[in-house]
Design an enzyme around this catalytic site. Structure first.
Site, PDB file in Angstrom:
ATOM      1  N   ASN A  60      36.986  43.292  39.517  1.00  0.00           N
ATOM      2  CA  ASN A  60      37.889  42.776  38.485  1.00  0.00           C
ATOM      3  C   ASN A  60      38.830  41.710  39.041  1.00  0.00           C
ATOM      4  O   ASN A  60      39.163  41.723  40.218  1.00  0.00           O
ATOM      5  CB  ASN A  60      38.695  43.930  37.889  1.00  0.00           C
ATOM      6  CG  ASN A  60      37.791  44.973  37.254  1.00  0.00           C
ATOM      7  OD1 ASN A  60      36.662  44.662  36.870  1.00  0.00           O
ATOM      8  ND2 ASN A  60      38.256  46.202  37.165  1.00  0.00           N
TER       9      ASN A  60
ATOM     10  N   ASP B  93      41.819  41.047  37.410  1.00  0.00           N
ATOM     11  CA  ASP B  93      43.014  41.185  36.569  1.00  0.00           C
ATOM     12  C   ASP B  93      44.278  41.622  37.294  1.00  0.00           C
ATOM     13  O   ASP B  93      45.333  41.761  36.666  1.00  0.00           O
ATOM     14  CB  ASP B  93      42.711  42.153  35.415  1.00  0.00           C
ATOM     15  CG  ASP B  93      42.132  43.482  35.916  1.00  0.00           C
ATOM     16  OD1 ASP B  93      42.541  43.954  37.001  1.00  0.00           O
ATOM     17  OD2 ASP B  93      41.256  44.042  35.226  1.00  0.00           O
TER      18      ASP B  93
ATOM     19  N   HIS C  63      35.494  39.264  43.162  1.00  0.00           N
ATOM     20  CA  HIS C  63      35.313  38.132  42.250  1.00  0.00           C
ATOM     21  C   HIS C  63      36.553  37.266  42.141  1.00  0.00           C
ATOM     22  O   HIS C  63      36.718  36.511  41.190  1.00  0.00           O
ATOM     23  CB  HIS C  63      34.856  38.638  40.869  1.00  0.00           C
ATOM     24  CG  HIS C  63      33.485  39.265  40.905  1.00  0.00           C
ATOM     25  ND1 HIS C  63      33.038  40.157  39.966  1.00  0.00           N
ATOM     26  CD2 HIS C  63      32.471  39.131  41.798  1.00  0.00           C
ATOM     27  CE1 HIS C  63      31.800  40.540  40.280  1.00  0.00           C
ATOM     28  NE2 HIS C  63      31.436  39.937  41.385  1.00  0.00           N
TER      29      HIS C  63
ATOM     30  N   CYS D 149      45.839  18.613  40.275  1.00  0.00           N
ATOM     31  CA  CYS D 149      46.405  18.431  41.609  1.00  0.00           C
ATOM     32  C   CYS D 149      47.082  17.064  41.676  1.00  0.00           C
ATOM     33  O   CYS D 149      46.789  16.174  40.865  1.00  0.00           O
ATOM     34  CB  CYS D 149      45.264  18.504  42.611  1.00  0.00           C
ATOM     35  SG  CYS D 149      45.719  18.214  44.310  1.00  0.00           S
TER      36      CYS D 149
HETATM   37 ZN   LIG Z   1      43.629  17.681  45.113  1.00  0.00          ZN
END
Ligand SMILES: [Zn+2]
Length: 250
Positions: A105, A107, A122, A155
């Site tokens: 999970n 979460d 994951h 970014c």
């Molecule tokens: Zn970047």
């Protein structure tokens, strides 16, 4: 409650073992309202083809479509609370009985319930990584603009920021996976809770444990391939069964 005999048996195995390790999957968080990310029944895929929005290739092509799909899920995860099964896992660790939780999970609910040693096969939503320069950002400041305005995080270099969850077509985080595998090999008792063990390679981990001599306990609604390798099989609700096991240990 039902499964009394199995619960007592599971508690006895936990008392006797030296190293208990657990694997949890989507079923562990269903009672917290988190849909099974990979299940066709979750409703998540009625509006979208998983490969078209939640694969790494799709993300690189159209991060906006990914985030539009992800947005309600992010809200659900932030609002979710650990359930009785998460609390029972944390309690087993506090009691000195559980060495680690390996989870499929994303979460964060094990940590929020108080679990310290968690391997997230994951990935997780706490950070995001630039797909161009690989700079890592804390995810929290990015989530509010996403949730409020649907703003896609970028970014400073102009690359889109991908949450550190494993999308379709991506490898599992190799260091986390190997560390989890090592815990499984060291364990002498392996508990599967709320996972139908359908997603490999995570699903292989309990089999590695038993082939290295560990005993097995499984708590899951549906039968799985692991059932015939386990000493105790409980086709029940993790939020009832795990607290009952903890209570039987106290
Ligand atoms: Zn970047």
């Amino acid at each position: 409650m039902s499964f009394e005999h199995e619960i007592a048996e599971a508690a006895e195995l936990i008392k006797q073992c030296h190293c208990l390790v657990a694997l949890t999957g989507a079923g562990h968080s269903t009672a917290s309202g988190i849909p099974d990310f990979r299940s066709p029944e979750s409703g998540l895929w009625e509006r979208a083809d998983p490969m078209a929005v939640a694969s790494v290739w799709a993300f690189r092509q159209d991060p906006g479509a990914f985030y539009q799909w992800m947005r309600p899920l992010v809200r659900t995860m932030l609002d979710a609370k650990p359930n009785a099964a998460h609390l029972a896992m944390a309690e087993l660790e506090r009691m000195g009985l559980l060495k680690a939780v390996i989870t499929q999970n994303i979460d964060n609910l094990h940590q929020r319930a108080g679990s310290q040693k968690v391997y997230e096969l994951h990935g997780h939503m706490r950070e995001a990584t630039c797909v161009r320069c690989y700079k890592v950002y804390p995810a929290e400041p990015l989530l509010e603009p996403l949730l409020a305005e649907g703003r896609v995080p970028y970014c400073a270099c102009g690359g889109a920021l991908k949450p550190n969850v494993i999308l379709f077509g991506e490898q599992l985080p190799i260091r986390v996976f190997n560390a989890a595998l090592l815990e499984a090999k060291r364990s002498d008792l392996f508990l599967v809770a709320g996972s139908s063990l359908e997603v490999i390679p995570a699903a292989d981990i309990p089999f590695v444990a038993v082939s290295n001599g560990a005993k097995g306990i499984i708590v899951n609604f549906q039968p799985t391939d692991f059932d015939r390798h386990a000493e105790v099989v409980i086709h029940g609700d993790v939020t009832q069964v795990l607290p009952a096991i903890v209570a039987a240990l106290a």
